[in-house]
Design a protein around this motif. Structure first.
Motif, mmCIF file in Angstrom:
data_model
loop_
_atom_site.group_PDB
_atom_site.id
_atom_site.type_symbol
_atom_site.label_atom_id
_atom_site.label_comp_id
_atom_site.label_asym_id
_atom_site.label_seq_id
_atom_site.Cartn_x
_atom_site.Cartn_y
_atom_site.Cartn_z
ATOM 1 N N GLU A 166 -125.036 11.035 115.289
ATOM 2 C CA GLU A 166 -126.109 10.032 115.399
ATOM 3 C C GLU A 166 -126.945 9.993 114.128
ATOM 4 O O GLU A 166 -127.253 8.914 113.616
ATOM 5 C CB GLU A 166 -126.985 10.338 116.615
ATOM 6 N N PHE A 195 -127.982 6.413 112.960
ATOM 7 C CA PHE A 195 -129.396 6.104 112.735
ATOM 8 C C PHE A 195 -129.685 5.418 111.387
ATOM 9 O O PHE A 195 -130.519 4.504 111.356
ATOM 10 C CB PHE A 195 -130.264 7.369 112.877
ATOM 11 N N HIS A 230 -134.387 15.213 118.901
ATOM 12 C CA HIS A 230 -133.234 16.016 118.467
ATOM 13 C C HIS A 230 -133.720 17.389 117.988
ATOM 14 O O HIS A 230 -133.075 18.410 118.243
ATOM 15 C CB HIS A 230 -132.495 15.325 117.319
ATOM 16 N N HIS A 285 -134.443 12.297 126.712
ATOM 17 C CA HIS A 285 -133.919 11.709 125.468
ATOM 18 C C HIS A 285 -132.904 10.600 125.767
ATOM 19 O O HIS A 285 -133.023 9.480 125.268
ATOM 20 C CB HIS A 285 -133.272 12.826 124.643
#
Ligand SMILES: [Fe+2]
Ligand SMILES: [Fe+2]
Length: 157
Positions: free
Chosen positions: A52, A57, A76, A113
């Protein structure tokens, strides 16, 4: 169905597989506890965070999604440190109650999350990733490994 939707689905399946690994460990904990499902789930979660932060991202941030990505990176970091602590607990012979609580708290961080990431962030993968970026992500999902010693953006203690 676009390729982007397939990617979002594959990322959601990773979330589910990680949850199941931790739950499987918890289910066996009273009977002595095979650590393998938990260790596998934590490795999969670190790899998932890597993919990610490295592949997903940056293009989303470049597409203007600043705040949600910042929140995801902070979370995270929390997940990363929770796994570091849990690994330490696993190394020393410890009380099953402490392991139980640590796993429950990891699952609850994950729920918080994932319940934001899945509806808010993943749908944007369709719009904001180029074909090349999607291919890179798909290739990593299939067979990628993350570098030894890599730490997520906000994972340092
Ligand atoms: Fe995720
Ligand atoms: Fe995430």
């Amino acid at each position: 169905m676009s390729e982007g939707t397939e990617l979002a689905d594959a990322l959601i399946r990773e979330h589910q597989a990680i949850d199941i690994g931790i739950e499987t460990y918890l289910d066996g904990l009273d009977a002595g506890g095979d650590e393998e499902p938990l260790r596998t789930a934590m490795h999969a979660l670190r790899r998932h965070i890597y993919l990610e932060e490295v592949f997903l991202f940056p293009p989303l941030r470049a597409g203007g999604m600043m705040m949600p990505i910042l929140v995801m990176e902070r979370e995270h970091g929390e997940l990363w440190r929770a796994m570091d602590a849990l690994e330490k607990t696993l190394q020393s012979p410890s009380d099953p109650e402490a392991l139980h609580d640590a796993c429950r708290s990891l699952l609850s961080l994950l729920e918080s999350h994932n319940s934001k990431e899945e509806p808010i962030v993943y749908p944007r993968a369709d719009a904001d990733l180029s074909d090349v970026q999607r291919d890179q992500l798909a290739l990593f999902l299939e067979s990628g490994t993350f570098p030894e010693g890599w730490v997520c953006a906000k994972g340092a203690a």
